[in-house]
Design an enzyme around this catalytic site. Structure first.
Site, mmCIF file in Angstrom:
data_model
loop_
_atom_site.group_PDB
_atom_site.id
_atom_site.type_symbol
_atom_site.label_atom_id
_atom_site.label_comp_id
_atom_site.label_asym_id
_atom_site.label_seq_id
_atom_site.Cartn_x
_atom_site.Cartn_y
_atom_site.Cartn_z
ATOM 1 N N ASP A 7 -51.439 -10.242 9.630
ATOM 2 C CA ASP A 7 -50.115 -9.689 9.951
ATOM 3 C C ASP A 7 -49.445 -10.653 10.943
ATOM 4 O O ASP A 7 -50.040 -11.042 11.949
ATOM 5 C CB ASP A 7 -50.240 -8.288 10.563
ATOM 6 C CG ASP A 7 -48.887 -7.626 10.770
ATOM 7 O OD1 ASP A 7 -48.600 -6.630 10.085
ATOM 8 O OD2 ASP A 7 -48.097 -8.100 11.615
ATOM 9 N N ASP A 105 -44.512 -9.024 6.109
ATOM 10 C CA ASP A 105 -45.280 -9.902 7.014
ATOM 11 C C ASP A 105 -46.776 -9.656 7.009
ATOM 12 O O ASP A 105 -47.467 -10.089 7.918
ATOM 13 C CB ASP A 105 -44.715 -9.831 8.441
ATOM 14 C CG ASP A 105 -45.286 -8.681 9.256
ATOM 15 O OD1 ASP A 105 -45.610 -7.636 8.658
ATOM 16 O OD2 ASP A 105 -45.400 -8.848 10.477
ATOM 17 N N GLU A 106 -47.294 -8.978 5.985
ATOM 18 C CA GLU A 106 -48.748 -8.766 5.985
ATOM 19 C C GLU A 106 -49.355 -8.827 4.601
ATOM 20 O O GLU A 106 -48.704 -8.514 3.613
ATOM 21 C CB GLU A 106 -49.094 -7.456 6.690
ATOM 22 C CG GLU A 106 -48.488 -6.236 6.069
ATOM 23 C CD GLU A 106 -48.487 -5.042 7.015
ATOM 24 O OE1 GLU A 106 -47.821 -5.112 8.064
ATOM 25 O OE2 GLU A 106 -49.137 -4.044 6.699
HETATM 26 P P1 TTP Z 1 -44.520 -5.246 11.924
HETATM 27 O O1 TTP Z 1 -45.595 -6.150 11.432
HETATM 28 O O2 TTP Z 1 -44.829 -3.783 11.987
HETATM 29 O O3 TTP Z 1 -44.060 -5.658 13.382
HETATM 30 P P2 TTP Z 1 -43.826 -7.095 14.019
HETATM 31 O O4 TTP Z 1 -44.284 -8.186 13.122
HETATM 32 O O5 TTP Z 1 -42.410 -7.182 14.475
HETATM 33 O O6 TTP Z 1 -44.731 -7.039 15.319
HETATM 34 P P3 TTP Z 1 -46.332 -7.116 15.441
HETATM 35 O O7 TTP Z 1 -46.622 -8.332 16.242
HETATM 36 O O8 TTP Z 1 -46.716 -5.856 16.138
HETATM 37 O O9 TTP Z 1 -46.882 -7.172 14.049
HETATM 38 O O10 TTP Z 1 -43.245 -5.391 11.007
HETATM 39 C C1 TTP Z 1 -42.866 -6.616 10.414
HETATM 40 C C2 TTP Z 1 -41.363 -6.744 10.399
HETATM 41 O O11 TTP Z 1 -40.779 -5.649 9.679
HETATM 42 C C3 TTP Z 1 -40.742 -6.718 11.783
HETATM 43 O O12 TTP Z 1 -40.723 -8.003 12.402
HETATM 44 C C4 TTP Z 1 -39.379 -6.164 11.510
HETATM 45 C C5 TTP Z 1 -39.546 -5.263 10.305
HETATM 46 N N1 TTP Z 1 -39.571 -3.842 10.714
HETATM 47 C C6 TTP Z 1 -38.391 -3.099 10.656
HETATM 48 O O13 TTP Z 1 -37.373 -3.605 10.243
HETATM 49 N N2 TTP Z 1 -38.405 -1.795 11.081
HETATM 50 C C7 TTP Z 1 -39.541 -1.193 11.570
HETATM 51 O O14 TTP Z 1 -39.504 -0.015 11.940
HETATM 52 C C8 TTP Z 1 -40.758 -1.973 11.614
HETATM 53 C C9 TTP Z 1 -42.025 -1.365 12.137
HETATM 54 C C10 TTP Z 1 -40.723 -3.286 11.182
HETATM 55 MG MG MG Z 2 -46.174 -8.031 12.201
HETATM 56 MG MG MG Z 3 -46.538 -5.874 9.511
#
Ligand code: TTP
Ligand code: MG
Ligand code: MG
Length: 348
Positions: A7, A105-106
């Site tokens: 991720d 992103d994962e």
């Molecule tokens: P995530 O992987 O949940 O979060 P992140 O990558 O920003 O942070 P982390 O380091 O904790 O992984 O989500 C990936 C992307 O998806 C995030 O950058 C933006 C988008 N997203 C939204 O648009 N709305 C949301 O509620 C969430 C959780 C994510």
């Molecule tokens: Mg992330």
């Molecule tokens: Mg994610």
């Protein structure tokens, strides 16, 4: 099974820092509203400097700015993040393992029972390559299944790598809340709480019949997970030989009729692409991207090959109805696979 889960860290903001390194070190957040109409939107991601000030996803931009007046706010740029995401997924797929992309992103990679020493090397390699070749931070989790690998990844954030072997799972899981298990939202949590279960350790010790009675097949899965058994499978996201189209829905919605308006357009263009290539199809995959950029894929295989736009649309709509719950949808797509030369099929 051995699964690696990757991720990206603060993905949207990390993408922004990549094209504008001057942002690094400042609290930065990306959200849904234009910069000059901030009051209307929500935060989608904040970097760790922003999170230290209390800024997090799903919070209103107004609230974020109250907490962090110096926050650098940027409007999201989906097309750019999709482009970077494709590079990440391409790098991950280059390893040749079965790869399931579950969000922008994962992704999970099925290492097919590889031993942990070797898997750890692969994990480190992936992390280093994403850092060096793409200039982006990420976290890697490795465990016996997709769910535990994801939990390992969450626990190791940011910029981490964590291996959870079978023998470590019990300890790792014990003090965690049941809400850390996949699919456990407010409702399920409440039901479990009524049976005096709030931690995973308590769930593990419960009577499995009671849990199954309470939650059905999901209960069986959760009880297994609580006891260190992860039966989730890594499902290859899309077949290689396929044709697909996606569209963003203007306003995130749970309204099937609104989403179906887009779905009809997509079915039309996919059927047109297929007919231009003289192909008929048998497998139809619906992709739903929710507001939080997580994806849900659902496939159906017809009993026959077809080139029909109506059949395509109707199969996609049936799947859509089965996946629409209370999570707003942002984007929708249809992909067709198991393709055959239409001329040959008509002769048969
Ligand atoms: P995530 O992987 O949940 O979060 P992140 O990558 O920003 O942070 P982390 O380091 O904790 O992984 O989500 C990936 C992307 O998806 C995030 O950058 C933006 C988008 N997203 C939204 O648009 N709305 C949301 O509620 C969430 C959780 C994510
Ligand atoms: Mg992330
Ligand atoms: Mg994610």
């Amino acid at each position: 099974m051995t699964v690696i889960f990757v991720d990206m860290d603060y993905f949207f903001v990390a993408c922004e820092e990549l094209r504008n390194p001057a942002l690094k070190g400042k609290p930065v957040a990306v959200g849904t509203a234009p910069v000059n109409k901030k009051e209307r939107g929500v935060i989608e991601s904040g970097n760790y400097a922003a999170r230290a000030l209390g800024v997090h996803a799903a919070m209103s931009i107004i609230d974020a700015l109250k907490l962090a007046p110096d926050l650098v706010y940027l409007q999201d740029d989906d097309a750019y993040y999709e482009h970077i995401s494709e590079k990440v997924m391409q790098l991950l797929r280059s390893y040749g393992f079965k790869t399931e992309v579950s969000s922008i992103d994962e992704a999970a990679l099925d290492l097919n029972g590889m031993d942990y020493t070797e898997a750890l090397e692969v994990g480190k390699g992936i992390k280093n390559r994403i850092n060096d070749e793409l200039g982006l931070p990420c976290t890697v989790g490795i465990s016996t299944g997709k769910v535990f690998a994801k939990m390992a990844c969450d626990a190791a954030k940011p910029n981490g790598l964590l291996l959870l072997e079978q023998k470590q799972l019990k300890q790792f899981l014990s003090d965690k809340s049941v809400t850390k298990l996949p699919g456990v939202g407010h409702k399920t949590e409440e039901r479990l709480n009524k049976k005096n279960i709030s931690t995973i350790a308590e769930l593990a010790k419960a009577d499995p019949m009671v849990i199954i009675d309470l939650l059905g097949s999901m209960g069986k899965e959760l009880y297994g997970l609580a006891n260190g058994i992860d039966n989730s499978k890594v499902v290859e996201s899309y077949e290689q030989l396929s044709i697909g189209r996606e569209r963003t829905i203007r306003a995130n919605t749970t309204d099937v009729a609104k989403i179906d308006a887009e779905l009809g357009e997509i079915a039309k263009s996919v059927a047109k692409l297929a007919s231009e290539k003289n192909l008929w199809f048998k497998t139809i995959t619906l992709k739903v991207r929710y507001y939080d950029f997580t994806d849900r894929l659902k496939s159906t295989t017809l009993s026959h090959y077809t080139g029909s736009e109506e059949e395509l649309h109707s199969a996609a709509l049936t799947m859509l109805k089965s996946v629409i719950k209370d999570k707003p949808v942002r984007k929708i797509g249809i992909r067709i696979s198991t393709l055959i030369d239409a001329k040959r099929q008509k002769r048969l």
